[in-house]
Design an enzyme around this catalytic site. Structure first.
Site, PDB file in Angstrom:
ATOM      1  CB  SER A   1      -0.954  -0.035   1.194  1.00 10.75           C
ATOM      2  OG  SER A   1      -1.914   0.992   1.128  1.00 10.75           O
TER       3      SER A   1
ATOM      4  CG  ASP B   1      -2.910  -0.504  -2.412  1.00 10.51           C
ATOM      5  OD1 ASP B   1      -2.975   0.665  -1.982  1.00 10.51           O
ATOM      6  OD2 ASP B   1      -3.516  -1.455  -1.877  1.00 10.51           O
TER       7      ASP B   1
ATOM      8  CG  ASP C   1      -6.105   0.786  -0.669  1.00  7.66           C
ATOM      9  OD1 ASP C   1      -5.230   1.680  -0.610  1.00  7.66           O
ATOM     10  OD2 ASP C   1      -6.098  -0.225   0.070  1.00  7.66           O
TER      11      ASP C   1
END
Length: 452
Positions: A101, A242, A244
């Site tokens: 992430s 990533d 999100d």
């Protein structure tokens, strides 16, 4: 058994150190294949971000899954929510994302999605850990899993994102900076906004395996801010490695974090005549969000930190909208998981429908001064034990007494990094600085004592 590998968002750590070692990831792939597929023949999708270690971990997972009899479809770099979407729509048994992430490139991790495109339930993760404790036994040669590429995955995800924006509207005339953090969205996000009509100024779109999240993206929105001001753009969209998370920047260079994004989306839906039964935030959500939603008679609930916990409360309440100040925004009417691109599109919808700027839409929420201090406690220490230390708890009680009902304090161990997070929030910024610094120093002293 206790959870040895899974944290709040899959498995994460320093590459080459447990549990992010080739041996453990191979075993993880085998165990996940056994648990998620059982005796059935099925497929598992594997996507990743742009870290150089993705090649290594992808190969290890591939070998383990094949040994369990699972067929594998390799997607390559794609946002985490893209895997969630493709797993569900291709009827795969599971989806796996190789990503850490917002962490630096030296870290990496593994996230799992169920066949419905949702994060795995705790009991499934526990079953995978139990399987990892057993000897690896491959299926016979005739039953080994096969591997195929998935060449049109990015295009499918781009079309999905565009479908989250009303067909009758477009982004013509908007100049948008899109910062992809040299991460998984570099091949998708610029296309999404550009194909909807915006003039896109892409930054953070030259990944080299090592520069993911480096001074860019949602954790460093200053890069998008500088670009917005330099290009006189209407707004900026900063995604994480990533994809999100999203943080936005208005035309004046002001940061619009996840709390404000939630406020904008919720109040826009209400103005459009849609029922907004409630919004889920976290312990770290600014009290200004709660108060602003209250003025619109929109209920608000706090979950533990992490999009997984936000999702749990959304499931319990039946609500559709939730997220974190860090930029995780979940719109369950559009996606099964947090999606930075989709969340940004909901804000753009509000802008287009109302004819107002991002700055104007954010005005209705006053933000309390808030400071978050991340105190590193070292990889060899357990952050939770530092939080529970007697001296730290005593310092915490002193801060709570000073704040009374005029503010909030949150002290917690990170679920993804070896740090303790200290958050203090109050109307008086000087008090916020004083109390957060004092509590952080107490944590540092406790960590130093533990090392000694």
């Amino acid at each position: 058994m206790g959870r040895r590998y899974f944290g709040t968002d899959g498995i994460r750590g320093r590459v080459g150190e447990e549990p992010i070692s080739p041996e453990t990831i191979l075993k993880l792939g085998w165990a996940a294949g056994r648990v998620l597929l059982g005796s059935e023949r099925g497929s598992v999708l594997i996507g990743k971000d742009t870290r150089v270690s993705g090649y290594l971990l992808e190969s290890a997972l591939e070998a383990g899954l094949s040994a369990a009899g699972a067929d594998i479809r390799l997607i390559g770099p794609i946002p985490t929510p893209g895997i969630a979407y493709l797993t569900r729509t291709t009827r795969a048994q599971a989806g796996i994302v190789i990503s850490a992430s917002h962490n630096p490139y030296e870290d990496n991790g593994i996230k799992f999605f169920s066949s419905q495109g949702t994060k795995l339930a705790d009991e499934i993760e526990s079953a995978i850990e139990e399987a990892m404790a057993r000897p690896l036994k491959a299926v016979d040669s005739g039953s080994l899993g096969k591997v195929r590429r998935f060449p049109d995955a990015a295009g499918r995800y781009i079309e999905f994102c565009k479908s989250a924006f009303p067909y009758r509207l477009d982004l013509d005339g908007l100049r948008i900076v899109v910062d992809c953090a040299h991460g998984a969205t570099y091949q998708t996000a610029p296309h999404v906004f550009g194909e909807l009509g915006a003039e896109v100024i892409p930054i953070g779109v030259a990944p080299d395996g090592f520069n993911i999240n480096r001074e860019c993206g949602s954790t460093h929105p200053e890069a998008a801010r500088r670009a917005v001001l330099a290009h006189q753009a209407d707004l900026g969209i900063a995604l994480d490695g990533d994809g999100d998370r999203v943080i936005m920047v208005d035309h004046r260079g002001e940061i619009v974090d996840g709390d404000r994004i939630l406020f904008i989306i919720a109040t826009h839906l209400q103005r459009m005549g849609q029922t907004v039964p409630g919004v889920v935030g976290t312990l770290m959500s600014n009290v200004g969000l709660e108060q602003a939603l209250k003025r619109f008679t929109i209920p608000f609930r706090r979950a533990a930190v992490g999009d997984r916990h936000v999702m749990t409360v959304l499931d319990e309440t039946g609500w559709q909208l939730g997220g974190e100040a860090s930029g995780h925004v979940i719109c369950l009417d559009k996606s099964t998981t947090g999606d930075g691109t989709v969340a940004a599109l909901q804000v753009l919808w509000a802008m287009r429908e109302s004819g107002r700027s991002l700055a104007d839409l954010a005005v209705g929420m006053d933000v309390y001064p808030q400071t978050i201090v991340n105190v590193s406690v070292g990889a060899g220490l357990v952050a939770g034990e530092i939080v529970r230390a007697r001296a730290v708890q005593a310092a915490l009680r002193e801060v709570e007494a000073r704040l009374g009902e005029q503010g909030r304090v949150v002290l917690r161990a990170s679920g993804t990094e070896p740090v303790v997070r200290v958050m203090v929030e109050a109307k008086d910024p000087a008090l916020v600085t004083e109390l957060s610094r004092g509590l952080a120093e107490a944590v540092e002293r406790a960590a130093a004592t533990a090392v000694a």
